[in-house]
Design a protein around this motif. Structure first.
Motif, PDB file in Angstrom:
ATOM      1  N   PRO A 139       0.816  -1.221   0.000  1.00 37.89           N
ATOM      2  CA  PRO A 139       0.000   0.000   0.000  1.00 37.89           C
ATOM      3  C   PRO A 139       0.848   1.268   0.000  1.00 37.89           C
ATOM      4  O   PRO A 139       0.431   2.296  -0.523  1.00 37.89           O
ATOM      5  CB  PRO A 139      -0.820  -0.101   1.286  1.00 37.89           C
ATOM      6  CG  PRO A 139      -0.730  -1.509   1.734  1.00 37.89           C
ATOM      7  CD  PRO A 139       0.496  -2.097   1.118  1.00 37.89           C
ATOM      8  N   GLU A 140       2.066   1.197   0.562  1.00 33.56           N
ATOM      9  CA  GLU A 140       2.944   2.364   0.597  1.00 33.56           C
ATOM     10  C   GLU A 140       3.275   2.853  -0.818  1.00 33.56           C
ATOM     11  O   GLU A 140       3.460   4.040  -1.047  1.00 33.56           O
ATOM     12  CB  GLU A 140       4.246   2.054   1.351  1.00 33.56           C
ATOM     13  CG  GLU A 140       4.057   1.719   2.806  1.00 33.56           C
ATOM     14  CD  GLU A 140       3.627   0.271   3.027  1.00 33.56           C
ATOM     15  OE1 GLU A 140       3.926  -0.598   2.181  1.00 33.56           O
ATOM     16  OE2 GLU A 140       2.967   0.012   4.051  1.00 33.56           O
ATOM     17  N   PHE A 141       3.373   1.925  -1.758  1.00 36.20           N
ATOM     18  CA  PHE A 141       3.659   2.287  -3.138  1.00 36.20           C
ATOM     19  C   PHE A 141       2.570   3.206  -3.682  1.00 36.20           C
ATOM     20  O   PHE A 141       2.850   4.247  -4.267  1.00 36.20           O
ATOM     21  CB  PHE A 141       3.767   1.023  -4.005  1.00 36.20           C
ATOM     22  CG  PHE A 141       3.899   1.301  -5.469  1.00 36.20           C
ATOM     23  CD1 PHE A 141       5.121   1.630  -6.023  1.00 36.20           C
ATOM     24  CD2 PHE A 141       2.790   1.250  -6.300  1.00 36.20           C
ATOM     25  CE1 PHE A 141       5.238   1.891  -7.375  1.00 36.20           C
ATOM     26  CE2 PHE A 141       2.891   1.507  -7.651  1.00 36.20           C
ATOM     27  CZ  PHE A 141       4.134   1.830  -8.194  1.00 36.20           C
ATOM     28  N   PHE A 142       1.329   2.853  -3.457  1.00 34.87           N
ATOM     29  CA  PHE A 142       0.226   3.646  -3.983  1.00 34.87           C
ATOM     30  C   PHE A 142       0.062   4.955  -3.230  1.00 34.87           C
ATOM     31  O   PHE A 142      -0.306   5.967  -3.818  1.00 34.87           O
ATOM     32  CB  PHE A 142      -1.067   2.818  -3.949  1.00 34.87           C
ATOM     33  CG  PHE A 142      -0.988   1.627  -4.855  1.00 34.87           C
ATOM     34  CD1 PHE A 142      -1.146   1.767  -6.219  1.00 34.87           C
ATOM     35  CD2 PHE A 142      -0.701   0.374  -4.341  1.00 34.87           C
ATOM     36  CE1 PHE A 142      -1.044   0.681  -7.061  1.00 34.87           C
ATOM     37  CE2 PHE A 142      -0.600  -0.720  -5.187  1.00 34.87           C
ATOM     38  CZ  PHE A 142      -0.759  -0.567  -6.550  1.00 34.87           C
ATOM     39  N   LYS A 143       0.388   4.956  -1.935  1.00 40.00           N
ATOM     40  CA  LYS A 143       0.345   6.189  -1.166  1.00 40.00           C
ATOM     41  C   LYS A 143       1.394   7.162  -1.698  1.00 40.00           C
ATOM     42  O   LYS A 143       1.118   8.353  -1.878  1.00 40.00           O
ATOM     43  CB  LYS A 143       0.576   5.911   0.319  1.00 40.00           C
ATOM     44  CG  LYS A 143       0.462   7.138   1.176  1.00 40.00           C
ATOM     45  CD  LYS A 143       0.587   6.815   2.648  1.00 40.00           C
ATOM     46  CE  LYS A 143       0.427   8.085   3.451  1.00 40.00           C
ATOM     47  NZ  LYS A 143       0.568   7.891   4.868  1.00 40.00           N
ATOM     48  N   ALA A 144       2.595   6.662  -1.981  1.00 38.26           N
ATOM     49  CA  ALA A 144       3.658   7.514  -2.524  1.00 38.26           C
ATOM     50  C   ALA A 144       3.269   8.042  -3.892  1.00 38.26           C
ATOM     51  O   ALA A 144       3.528   9.209  -4.217  1.00 38.26           O
ATOM     52  CB  ALA A 144       4.965   6.727  -2.613  1.00 38.26           C
ATOM     53  N   MET A 145       2.637   7.222  -4.707  1.00 34.85           N
ATOM     54  CA  MET A 145       2.199   7.661  -6.037  1.00 34.85           C
ATOM     55  C   MET A 145       1.147   8.761  -5.915  1.00 34.85           C
ATOM     56  O   MET A 145       1.166   9.738  -6.653  1.00 34.85           O
ATOM     57  CB  MET A 145       1.640   6.485  -6.841  1.00 34.85           C
ATOM     58  CG  MET A 145       2.679   5.455  -7.210  1.00 34.85           C
ATOM     59  SD  MET A 145       3.979   6.107  -8.273  1.00 34.85           S
ATOM     60  CE  MET A 145       3.078   6.399  -9.758  1.00 34.85           C
ATOM     61  N   GLU A 146       0.235   8.616  -4.968  1.00 33.42           N
ATOM     62  CA  GLU A 146      -0.811   9.623  -4.764  1.00 33.42           C
ATOM     63  C   GLU A 146      -0.200  10.934  -4.274  1.00 33.42           C
ATOM     64  O   GLU A 146      -0.580  12.010  -4.731  1.00 33.42           O
ATOM     65  CB  GLU A 146      -1.850   9.107  -3.763  1.00 33.42           C
ATOM     66  CG  GLU A 146      -2.984  10.055  -3.508  1.00 33.42           C
ATOM     67  CD  GLU A 146      -3.879  10.309  -4.709  1.00 33.42           C
ATOM     68  OE1 GLU A 146      -4.590  11.327  -4.710  1.00 33.42           O
ATOM     69  OE2 GLU A 146      -3.883   9.492  -5.644  1.00 33.42           O
ATOM     70  N   GLU A 147       0.764  10.845  -3.351  1.00 36.42           N
ATOM     71  CA  GLU A 147       1.433  12.049  -2.853  1.00 36.42           C
ATOM     72  C   GLU A 147       2.171  12.757  -3.984  1.00 36.42           C
ATOM     73  O   GLU A 147       2.151  13.976  -4.077  1.00 36.42           O
ATOM     74  CB  GLU A 147       2.403  11.702  -1.724  1.00 36.42           C
ATOM     75  CG  GLU A 147       1.721  11.251  -0.454  1.00 36.42           C
ATOM     76  CD  GLU A 147       0.840  12.341   0.149  1.00 36.42           C
ATOM     77  OE1 GLU A 147       1.238  13.513   0.144  1.00 36.42           O
ATOM     78  OE2 GLU A 147      -0.257  11.990   0.619  1.00 36.42           O
ATOM     79  N   HIS A 148       2.814  11.982  -4.835  1.00 37.01           N
ATOM     80  CA  HIS A 148       3.536  12.574  -5.972  1.00 37.01           C
ATOM     81  C   HIS A 148       2.557  13.284  -6.900  1.00 37.01           C
ATOM     82  O   HIS A 148       2.818  14.381  -7.366  1.00 37.01           O
ATOM     83  CB  HIS A 148       4.299  11.495  -6.734  1.00 37.01           C
ATOM     84  CG  HIS A 148       4.958  11.991  -7.975  1.00 37.01           C
ATOM     85  ND1 HIS A 148       6.055  12.822  -7.951  1.00 37.01           N
ATOM     86  CD2 HIS A 148       4.661  11.812  -9.274  1.00 37.01           C
ATOM     87  CE1 HIS A 148       6.403  13.123  -9.180  1.00 37.01           C
ATOM     88  NE2 HIS A 148       5.575  12.520  -9.997  1.00 37.01           N
ATOM     89  N   ARG A 149       1.421  12.663  -7.159  1.00 40.11           N
ATOM     90  CA  ARG A 149       0.422  13.258  -8.039  1.00 40.11           C
ATOM     91  C   ARG A 149      -0.099  14.572  -7.457  1.00 40.11           C
ATOM     92  O   ARG A 149      -0.277  15.559  -8.158  1.00 40.11           O
ATOM     93  CB  ARG A 149      -0.738  12.297  -8.276  1.00 40.11           C
ATOM     94  CG  ARG A 149      -1.727  12.780  -9.316  1.00 40.11           C
ATOM     95  CD  ARG A 149      -2.953  11.888  -9.400  1.00 40.11           C
ATOM     96  NE  ARG A 149      -3.747  11.894  -8.196  1.00 40.11           N
ATOM     97  CZ  ARG A 149      -4.572  12.879  -7.829  1.00 40.11           C
ATOM     98  NH1 ARG A 149      -4.712  13.940  -8.571  1.00 40.11           N
ATOM     99  NH2 ARG A 149      -5.266  12.796  -6.711  1.00 40.11           N
TER     100      ARG A 149
END
Length: 104
Positions: free
Chosen positions: A46-56
């Motif tokens: 889930p950390e991967f998707f959280k990081a992607m969302e933060e980047h977006r």
């Protein structure tokens, strides 16, 4: 690998020969392999998707406390011409003149 400058339809990359392209050993997936594939959300942390969302969210200009509003305003041509003649940034200078006239 030999490189060419001519691209052909079977070449997704730039400058590969047909021999280079055909030399890649990547067989097509079998029906069983395709059936065993899972969505990324099931296999990645889930950390991967959280990081992607933060980047977006962090892309683009930062939010302003008091963002400007776009309006339609009719002004005399000579007023616009005077501000435009002052060069780049004329709209900001016009905004400052309006703020001053409004007592802000």
């Amino acid at each position: 690998m030999a490189k060419t400058t001519k691209l052909t339809p079977f070449q997704p990359g730039e400058g590969y020969t047909k021999e280079d392209w055909d030399a890649v050993d990547f067989p097509e997936m079998t029906d069983e392999e395709l059936a065993s594939l899972r969505p990324a959300k099931e296999v990645l942390p889930p950390e991967f998707f959280k990081a992607m969302e933060e980047h977006r969210k962090s892309r683009g200009r930062p939010s302003l406390a008091h963002p400007k509003k776009q309006v339609t305003l009719r002004l005399d041509e000579d007023v616009i011409a005077r501000f435009r003649a002052s060069g780049k940034g004329w709209q900001g200078r016009m905004n400052e003149a309006l703020r001053k006239a409004a007592g802000l």
